[in-house]
Scaffold this active site. Structure first.
Site, PDB file in Angstrom:
ATOM      1  N   ARG A  24      52.995  -4.984   4.217  1.00 15.80           N
ATOM      2  CA  ARG A  24      51.601  -5.280   4.582  1.00 15.80           C
ATOM      3  C   ARG A  24      50.700  -5.239   3.355  1.00 15.80           C
ATOM      4  O   ARG A  24      49.844  -6.106   3.172  1.00 15.80           O
ATOM      5  CB  ARG A  24      51.094  -4.299   5.646  1.00 15.80           C
ATOM      6  CG  ARG A  24      51.767  -4.472   6.993  1.00 15.80           C
ATOM      7  CD  ARG A  24      51.320  -3.431   7.980  1.00 15.80           C
ATOM      8  NE  ARG A  24      51.614  -2.096   7.455  1.00 15.80           N
ATOM      9  CZ  ARG A  24      51.023  -0.978   7.874  1.00 15.80           C
ATOM     10  NH1 ARG A  24      50.100  -1.007   8.808  1.00 15.80           N
ATOM     11  NH2 ARG A  24      51.354   0.181   7.360  1.00 15.80           N
ATOM     12  N   ASN A  42      52.018  -4.051  11.483  1.00 15.34           N
ATOM     13  CA  ASN A  42      53.374  -3.788  11.943  1.00 15.34           C
ATOM     14  C   ASN A  42      53.433  -3.969  13.441  1.00 15.34           C
ATOM     15  O   ASN A  42      52.484  -3.658  14.151  1.00 15.34           O
ATOM     16  CB  ASN A  42      53.802  -2.351  11.597  1.00 15.34           C
ATOM     17  CG  ASN A  42      54.136  -2.179  10.137  1.00 15.34           C
ATOM     18  OD1 ASN A  42      54.429  -3.130   9.425  1.00 15.34           O
ATOM     19  ND2 ASN A  42      54.099  -0.946   9.676  1.00 15.34           N
TER      20      ASN A  42
END
Length: 107
Positions: A24, A42
């Protein structure tokens, strides 16, 4: 955004070893470098009788040529410790204006 390119939006999901490897953070860094907006987070999907499926999902918006570069990065590069198995892209469309002002990591 530069007037030379049309704006597009696309949703994505990346499969493989993409959690716990700064995916990320690196996605945000790459999007920021390209001048794109959107988000990444996520995702954990339970699968009865199997291990949970851990993926990364998000949406990216910006100039079409830069979104193309981002899609290639999501499909082939990722973070240094990730192991990408697949990337799915859906809901790709031309948009009149950006829906986000930055690229964010969502919890």
């Amino acid at each position: 955004m530069a007037a030379s390119g049309r704006l597009v939006s696309v949703d994505y999901e990346v499969f493989g070893k993409v959690q716990g490897v700064f995916f990320r953070k690196n996605t945000k860094r790459t999007a920021d470098k390209l001048g794109l907006v959107g988000w990444v987070k996520n995702e954990v999907k339970p699968r009865p009788g199997q291990a949970v499926l851990k993926t990364v999902v998000g949406q990216v918006q910006g100039e079409e040529s830069k979104v193309f570069v981002m899609k290639k990065w999501l499909r082939e590069t990722g973070s240094p410790k990730s192991k990408i198995k697949d990337a799915h892209f859906r809901n790709e469309s031309i948009i009149d204006r950006l829906e986000f002002s930055s690229f964010d990591i969502r919890k």
